[in-house]
Design an enzyme around this catalytic site. Structure first.
Site, mmCIF file in Angstrom:
data_model
loop_
_atom_site.group_PDB
_atom_site.id
_atom_site.type_symbol
_atom_site.label_atom_id
_atom_site.label_comp_id
_atom_site.label_asym_id
_atom_site.label_seq_id
_atom_site.Cartn_x
_atom_site.Cartn_y
_atom_site.Cartn_z
ATOM 1 N N ASP A 152 -3.049 -11.627 6.896
ATOM 2 C CA ASP A 152 -2.820 -11.373 5.484
ATOM 3 C C ASP A 152 -3.261 -12.557 4.617
ATOM 4 O OD1 ASP A 152 -1.936 -9.957 3.288
ATOM 5 O OD2 ASP A 152 0.145 -10.588 3.486
ATOM 6 N N ASN B 32 -4.917 0.928 3.115
ATOM 7 C CA ASN B 32 -5.951 0.128 2.448
ATOM 8 C C ASN B 32 -7.023 0.972 1.760
ATOM 9 O OD1 ASN B 32 -5.938 -2.585 4.900
ATOM 10 N ND2 ASN B 32 -4.736 -2.321 3.027
#
Length: 227
Positions: A18, A66
């Site tokens: 991340d 996403n």
């Protein structure tokens, strides 16, 4: 070593990589540059993992959520993913890396699917380390897809219906960027995994940070519900 003793060496490691976008934005760079830097770090830490005795490394590269990002970012990610598969598979094959992609195959362009299948076939015989790439992956989706085919038989039978039934449960899941969420990652497999949260954005996640994360795991006591 029993389950109640110290964690021991981490053989199976998973990482939520991340912070690529924030890394790029902090440098006034396009988000795509952050993803490129992040991909370079995946490759570097994969090599470190081999040296550190890790047998399976699972990285969260693109989630089912996403797709909600901007079309420009998604297109750039897909292009980069394709370029990396074509350019790096021969190198990873030579280094003994076995590649496996886990996730849903819908929404992915046929040409990219062919490249993924090719990379898996090219590296299928390798045994130095297995790199599981969670792509178009969601833990809930994985469980739902398995449940749709489940006809009974208990946990072992259910596990055989997951995307990669040969994947071991991670000893430790590492998440970078200071966030402390599971984010729909390996919900079945990580039920008893240890979690290590790091403040570094993923492109800044160095070998030293990796070693520190594994050391933190090794110092813990795992009981798996016992005493």
């Amino acid at each position: 070593m029993s389950a109640s003793e110290d964690g021991g060496r981490a053989r199976y490691v998973a990482i939520i990589t991340d912070g690529n976008g924030r890394w790029a934005q902090s440098r006034d760079l396009p988000v795509a540059e952050g993803h490129k830097a992040g991909a370079d770090v995946v490759k570097a830490r994969l090599r470190d993992a081999v040296e550190l005795g890790v047998e399976e490394l699972t990285v969260y590269s693109f989630s089912t959520e996403n797709w909600s990002r901007s079309a420009e970012e998604v297109t750039a990610l897909m292009r980069m993913f394709s370029e990396r598969i074509i350019g790096e598979t021969p190198e990873l094959k030579a280094e003994g890396v076995r590649m496996r992609f886990v996730g849903r195959r819908d929404k992915i362009a046929p040409a990219l699917l062919e490249q993924m299948d090719w990379a898996e076939a090219e590296t299928a015989g390798n045994g130095t380390i297995t790199l599981f790439i969670a792509f178009n992956y969601g833990g809930r989706a994985e469980i739902v897809d398995a449940a749709a085919r489940y006809e009974g038989g208990g946990e072992a039978a259910f596990r055989e219906l997951l995307y990669a039934p040969e994947m071991h449960d991670p000893d430790v899941v590492i998440r970078t960027s200071g966030e402390q969420r599971t984010s729909n990652f390996l919900l079945w497999q990580a039920a008893y995994s240890e979690w290590v949260f790091r403040d570094e954005l993923w492109p800044d996640f160095s070998r030293e940070a990796f070693v520190a994360s594994l050391s933190e795991y090794e110092a813990r006591s795992r009981r798996f519900g016992g005493r």
